[in-house]
Design a protein around this motif. Structure first.
Motif, PDB file in Angstrom:
ATOM      1  N   LEU A   1      11.243   3.434  -7.001  1.00 45.01           N
ATOM      2  CA  LEU A   1       9.739   2.710  -6.638  1.00 45.01           C
ATOM      3  C   LEU A   1       8.969   3.493  -7.346  1.00 45.01           C
ATOM      4  CD1 LEU A   1      10.115   1.425  -3.091  1.00 45.01           C
ATOM      5  CD2 LEU A   1       9.819  -0.028  -5.304  1.00 45.01           C
ATOM      6  N   ALA A   2       8.820   5.304  -7.489  1.00 40.84           N
ATOM      7  CA  ALA A   2       7.903   6.171  -7.967  1.00 40.84           C
ATOM      8  C   ALA A   2       7.899   5.728  -9.582  1.00 40.84           C
ATOM      9  CB  ALA A   2       8.392   7.568  -7.856  1.00 40.84           C
ATOM     10  N   ILE A   3       8.887   5.759  -9.825  1.00 37.82           N
ATOM     11  CA  ILE A   3       9.080   6.056 -11.325  1.00 37.82           C
ATOM     12  C   ILE A   3       8.786   4.337 -11.767  1.00 37.82           C
ATOM     13  CG2 ILE A   3      10.476   4.728 -13.472  1.00 37.82           C
ATOM     14  CD1 ILE A   3      12.468   6.646 -11.871  1.00 37.82           C
ATOM     15  N   CYS A   4       8.476   2.965 -11.251  1.00 33.77           N
ATOM     16  CA  CYS A   4       7.760   2.011 -11.102  1.00 33.77           C
ATOM     17  C   CYS A   4       6.725   2.001 -11.009  1.00 33.77           C
ATOM     18  CB  CYS A   4       8.851   0.725 -10.063  1.00 33.77           C
ATOM     19  SG  CYS A   4      10.669   0.623 -10.478  1.00 33.77           S
ATOM     20  N   HIS A   5       5.975   2.366 -10.002  1.00 36.13           N
ATOM     21  CA  HIS A   5       4.562   2.198  -9.540  1.00 36.13           C
ATOM     22  C   HIS A   5       3.689   3.326 -11.408  1.00 36.13           C
ATOM     23  CE1 HIS A   5       0.647   4.266  -7.785  1.00 36.13           C
ATOM     24  NE2 HIS A   5       0.970   2.885  -7.624  1.00 36.13           N
ATOM     25  N   ASN A   6       4.824   4.186 -11.661  1.00 36.39           N
ATOM     26  CA  ASN A   6       4.616   4.879 -12.664  1.00 36.39           C
ATOM     27  C   ASN A   6       3.988   4.726 -13.853  1.00 36.39           C
ATOM     28  OD1 ASN A   6       3.860   7.423 -11.106  1.00 36.39           O
ATOM     29  ND2 ASN A   6       5.036   8.015 -11.588  1.00 36.39           N
ATOM     30  N   ILE A   7       4.588   3.410 -14.002  1.00 38.20           N
ATOM     31  CA  ILE A   7       5.073   3.069 -15.397  1.00 38.20           C
ATOM     32  C   ILE A   7       4.414   1.191 -15.291  1.00 38.20           C
ATOM     33  CG2 ILE A   7       6.516   0.742 -16.302  1.00 38.20           C
ATOM     34  CD1 ILE A   7       8.710   2.821 -15.706  1.00 38.20           C
ATOM     35  N   ILE A   8       3.689   1.078 -13.913  1.00 38.31           N
ATOM     36  CA  ILE A   8       2.854  -0.475 -14.356  1.00 38.31           C
ATOM     37  C   ILE A   8       1.841  -0.173 -13.917  1.00 38.31           C
ATOM     38  CG2 ILE A   8       2.167  -2.125 -12.372  1.00 38.31           C
ATOM     39  CD1 ILE A   8       4.959  -2.260 -14.196  1.00 38.31           C
ATOM     40  N   THR A   9       0.729   1.518 -13.389  1.00 33.84           N
ATOM     41  CA  THR A   9      -0.427   1.719 -13.250  1.00 33.84           C
ATOM     42  C   THR A   9      -0.255   2.384 -15.073  1.00 33.84           C
ATOM     43  OG1 THR A   9       0.577   3.643 -12.063  1.00 33.84           O
ATOM     44  CG2 THR A   9      -0.432   1.669 -10.780  1.00 33.84           C
ATOM     45  N   GLY A  10       0.629   2.784 -15.683  1.00 35.64           N
ATOM     46  CA  GLY A  10      -0.239   3.664 -16.886  1.00 35.64           C
ATOM     47  C   GLY A  10      -0.494   1.822 -17.956  1.00 35.64           C
ATOM     48  N   LEU A  11       0.068   1.107 -17.239  1.00 38.03           N
ATOM     49  CA  LEU A  11      -0.288  -0.551 -17.975  1.00 38.03           C
ATOM     50  C   LEU A  11      -1.082  -0.746 -17.792  1.00 38.03           C
ATOM     51  CD1 LEU A  11       3.793  -1.941 -18.925  1.00 38.03           C
ATOM     52  CD2 LEU A  11       2.179  -0.503 -20.032  1.00 38.03           C
TER      53      LEU A  11
ATOM     54  N   SER B   1      11.209  -9.142   1.625  1.00 38.47           N
ATOM     55  CA  SER B   1      10.270  -8.326   1.525  1.00 38.47           C
ATOM     56  C   SER B   1       9.741  -9.155   0.426  1.00 38.47           C
ATOM     57  CB  SER B   1      10.656  -7.048   0.483  1.00 38.47           C
ATOM     58  OG  SER B   1      10.651  -5.662   1.957  1.00 38.47           O
ATOM     59  N   VAL B   2       8.828  -9.007  -0.671  1.00 41.49           N
ATOM     60  CA  VAL B   2       8.388  -9.500  -1.607  1.00 41.49           C
ATOM     61  C   VAL B   2       7.878  -8.484  -2.753  1.00 41.49           C
ATOM     62  CG1 VAL B   2       6.060 -10.373  -1.348  1.00 41.49           C
ATOM     63  CG2 VAL B   2       7.004 -11.546  -3.626  1.00 41.49           C
ATOM     64  N   PHE B   3       7.903  -8.020  -3.619  1.00 39.02           N
ATOM     65  CA  PHE B   3       7.365  -7.407  -4.865  1.00 39.02           C
ATOM     66  C   PHE B   3       6.207  -7.619  -5.373  1.00 39.02           C
ATOM     67  CE2 PHE B   3       9.944  -4.104  -2.278  1.00 39.02           C
ATOM     68  CZ  PHE B   3       9.376  -2.758  -2.021  1.00 39.02           C
ATOM     69  N   ARG B   4       5.242  -7.247  -6.314  1.00 35.37           N
ATOM     70  CA  ARG B   4       4.342  -8.456  -7.045  1.00 35.37           C
ATOM     71  C   ARG B   4       4.201  -7.241  -7.933  1.00 35.37           C
ATOM     72  NH1 ARG B   4       0.969 -10.260  -3.486  1.00 35.37           N
ATOM     73  NH2 ARG B   4       2.609 -11.882  -3.534  1.00 35.37           N
ATOM     74  N   VAL B   5       4.244  -7.919  -9.066  1.00 36.38           N
ATOM     75  CA  VAL B   5       3.628  -7.160 -10.207  1.00 36.38           C
ATOM     76  C   VAL B   5       2.445  -8.014 -11.183  1.00 36.38           C
ATOM     77  CG1 VAL B   5       4.520  -6.494 -12.686  1.00 36.38           C
ATOM     78  CG2 VAL B   5       5.983  -5.581 -10.904  1.00 36.38           C
ATOM     79  N   VAL B   6       1.396  -7.054 -11.226  1.00 35.90           N
ATOM     80  CA  VAL B   6       0.733  -7.593 -11.646  1.00 35.90           C
ATOM     81  C   VAL B   6       0.229  -6.983 -13.002  1.00 35.90           C
ATOM     82  CG1 VAL B   6      -2.158  -8.231 -11.679  1.00 35.90           C
ATOM     83  CG2 VAL B   6      -0.493  -8.435  -9.811  1.00 35.90           C
ATOM     84  N   LEU B   7       0.556  -7.551 -14.348  1.00 30.06           N
ATOM     85  CA  LEU B   7      -0.148  -7.070 -15.466  1.00 30.06           C
ATOM     86  C   LEU B   7      -1.273  -7.645 -16.206  1.00 30.06           C
ATOM     87  CD1 LEU B   7       3.750  -6.352 -16.317  1.00 30.06           C
ATOM     88  CD2 LEU B   7       1.858  -4.990 -16.002  1.00 30.06           C
ATOM     89  N   PRO B   8      -1.819  -7.092 -16.699  1.00 34.46           N
ATOM     90  CA  PRO B   8      -2.825  -7.992 -17.804  1.00 34.46           C
ATOM     91  C   PRO B   8      -2.519  -8.773 -19.235  1.00 34.46           C
ATOM     92  CG  PRO B   8      -3.309  -4.946 -18.264  1.00 34.46           C
ATOM     93  CD  PRO B   8      -2.682  -5.586 -16.937  1.00 34.46           C
ATOM     94  N   ALA B   9      -2.749  -9.317 -19.057  1.00 33.16           N
ATOM     95  CA  ALA B   9      -2.669 -10.180 -20.603  1.00 33.16           C
ATOM     96  C   ALA B   9      -2.356  -9.015 -21.863  1.00 33.16           C
ATOM     97  CB  ALA B   9      -3.364 -11.385 -20.920  1.00 33.16           C
ATOM     98  N   ALA B  10      -2.247  -9.550 -22.805  1.00 32.90           N
ATOM     99  CA  ALA B  10      -2.173  -8.495 -24.178  1.00 32.90           C
ATOM    100  C   ALA B  10      -3.402  -9.407 -24.522  1.00 32.90           C
ATOM    101  CB  ALA B  10      -0.691  -9.395 -24.603  1.00 32.90           C
ATOM    102  N   THR B  11      -4.082  -8.446 -25.123  1.00 32.64           N
ATOM    103  CA  THR B  11      -5.138  -8.238 -26.160  1.00 32.64           C
ATOM    104  C   THR B  11      -4.274  -8.832 -27.945  1.00 32.64           C
ATOM    105  OG1 THR B  11      -5.253  -6.211 -26.928  1.00 32.64           O
ATOM    106  CG2 THR B  11      -6.253  -7.299 -24.468  1.00 32.64           C
TER     107      THR B  11
END
Length: 424
Positions: free
Chosen positions: A247-257, A271-281
């Motif tokens: 999960l630490a690696i997941c957190h680093n990858i997602i925040t890095g994006l 539980s529910v894990f939610r990943v939110v990513l900005p749309a591609a430009t």
């Protein structure tokens, strides 16, 4: 303060010394924190080294499996074609039985192909490569990679709704999804798949962001530790099961994006894990235009170079209407070319002992440049940084093992000279 005293009984006195040790205590605390950081870094280095070794091993394994898989897939396709020709010569029940057996082989090979594709994708050891990705295919691939962990514990439900493409490294983002799926599975007991559910869903959130959720009906996360689950080396799993890195690696990858990862959990209710990513430009890469039908071609002169003899044999069967020369050694193929033999198209394996397909291509560039552009690279997995870099820089076409016979035939049509127009 540090206070020290001693009594002088004869004189009835107490001698005492008081000293301010605030700075000493702060220094000791800083030293302890420094040691903890050093230990943490050391653990991370060991973990990273182990993962790099596993990645290299997995990529090599994928390459070795893709070689025999290539001729299993191609030969089964050729057998099906032959069975269609024999329809009038075999009893109907026997023909149906042979067809079912061949389709079963193809189904099994396709399952292996998907596993190998995932293994190659997620074990990449080269530098990060961000591209515009559609989420549904990557979630499908991640689900297939994690399915063995899921199938004994829960029903996997997919709820894909419209969501924008994102810009990310395919291997890294896939690693996040696989980790979340496996964690969800491990929160559920084995042996009751009908009673439990893991739901993967996508949607479009606020400001057009891509939202991916992995929801389980497992044991949930106690409130007391919920805030710590993204800390490196924090794990609730038994020794030997969890490293506390996932999960630490997941957190680093997602925040890095530029995104975020959230968790909602009720103890005893899942539980529910939610990943939110900005749309591609950027827009996704445009699909290749359909290949135009070309007029019939004359027999093409084809050189097939692969150290795996069965790969050459199956390519020879696919190209039975053409003139095919098979070689298992790049040096022998170069000798034939040096002796004057010429070819319309060359199928060359990328990774070979003694002389690789890259070295073979370099020799053609130096001595026979007109043939160098006619090389089609056949790869079971470019698992070295040098091979990956070479494929990025060369304009030559390439096909992945296992390959479909029609793909090979289309490439030959592209390079072969067209048939002469009929004379009147």
């Amino acid at each position: 303060f540090e206070w020290r005293s001693v009594a002088h009984l004869d004189r009835g006195l107490v001698y005492a010394v008081a000293r301010d040790i605030t700075e000493q205590k702060l220094a000791e605390e800083q030293l302890a924190e420094s040691r903890q950081r050093e230990e943490s870094l050391q653990k991370q280095l060991v973990f990273a080294d182990r993962m790099a070794s596993v990645g290299t091993l997995a990529a090599g394994l994928a390459h070795e499996i893709n070689n025999p898989l290539a001729y299993v897939v191609a030969n089964s396709s050729l057998i099906l074609d032959s069975l269609r020709v024999l329809e009038s010569e075999l009893p109907a029940h026997r023909l149906l039985e042979l067809r079912d057996m061949t389709l079963s082989v193809q189904e099994g090979a396709e399952r292996i192909r998907k596993i190998m594709r995932g293994l190659k994708t997620f074990s990449r050891v080269e530098r990060e490569q961000r591209v515009v990705l559609e989420l549904e295919p990557l979630l499908e691939l991640s689900s297939s990679m994690a399915y063995n962990e899921i199938r004994h514990r829960a029903q996997l439900v997919k709820d894909y709704r419209p969501t924008p493409a994102v810009e990310a490294d395919e291997a890294q983002l896939g690693q996040v999804f696989i980790n979340l799926l496996i964690n969800a599975a491990q929160a559920l007991p084995e042996g009751r798949p009908g009673s439990n559910e893991i739901r993967v869903s996508t949607s479009t959130g606020a400001a057009g962001a891509a939202v991916i959720e992995v929801r389980d009906t497992g044991c949930g996360i106690p409130a007391a530790i919920r805030e710590r689950i993204f800390e490196p080396f924090f794990t609730t799993k038994p020794v030997g099961i969890g490293t506390g890195q996932g999960l630490a690696i997941c957190h680093n990858i997602i925040t890095g994006l530029g995104g975020r990862i959230e968790v909602e959990s009720t103890e005893g209710a899942g539980s529910v894990f939610r990943v939110v990513l900005p749309a591609a430009t950027r827009a996704p890469a445009a699909a290749r235009p359909p290949v135009r039908q070309r007029p019939p071609v004359v027999r093409a002169r084809v050189l097939v170079l692969d150290d795996e003899r069965e790969i050459g044999n199956v390519l020879g069967r696919i190209l039975c209407d053409h003139d095919v020369a098979l070689f298992t050694s790049a040096r022998e193929a170069l000798q034939a070319i040096g002796a004057g033999r010429r070819f319309d198209v060359i199928f060359s394996d990328l990774m070979m002992p003694e002389m690789s397909g890259m070295d073979f291509h370099a020799e053609l560039v130096r001595g026979f440049p007109e043939l160098a552009s006619r090389v089609v690279f056949v790869s079971g997995g470019a698992f070295t940084p040098g091979a990956a870099s070479f494929l990025e820089q060369t304009a030559n076409p390439r096909i992945e093992k296992p390959f479909a016979p029609r793909t090979v035939l289309e490439l030959v049509r592209r390079f072969a000279p067209p048939a002469a127009a009929p004379a009147f």
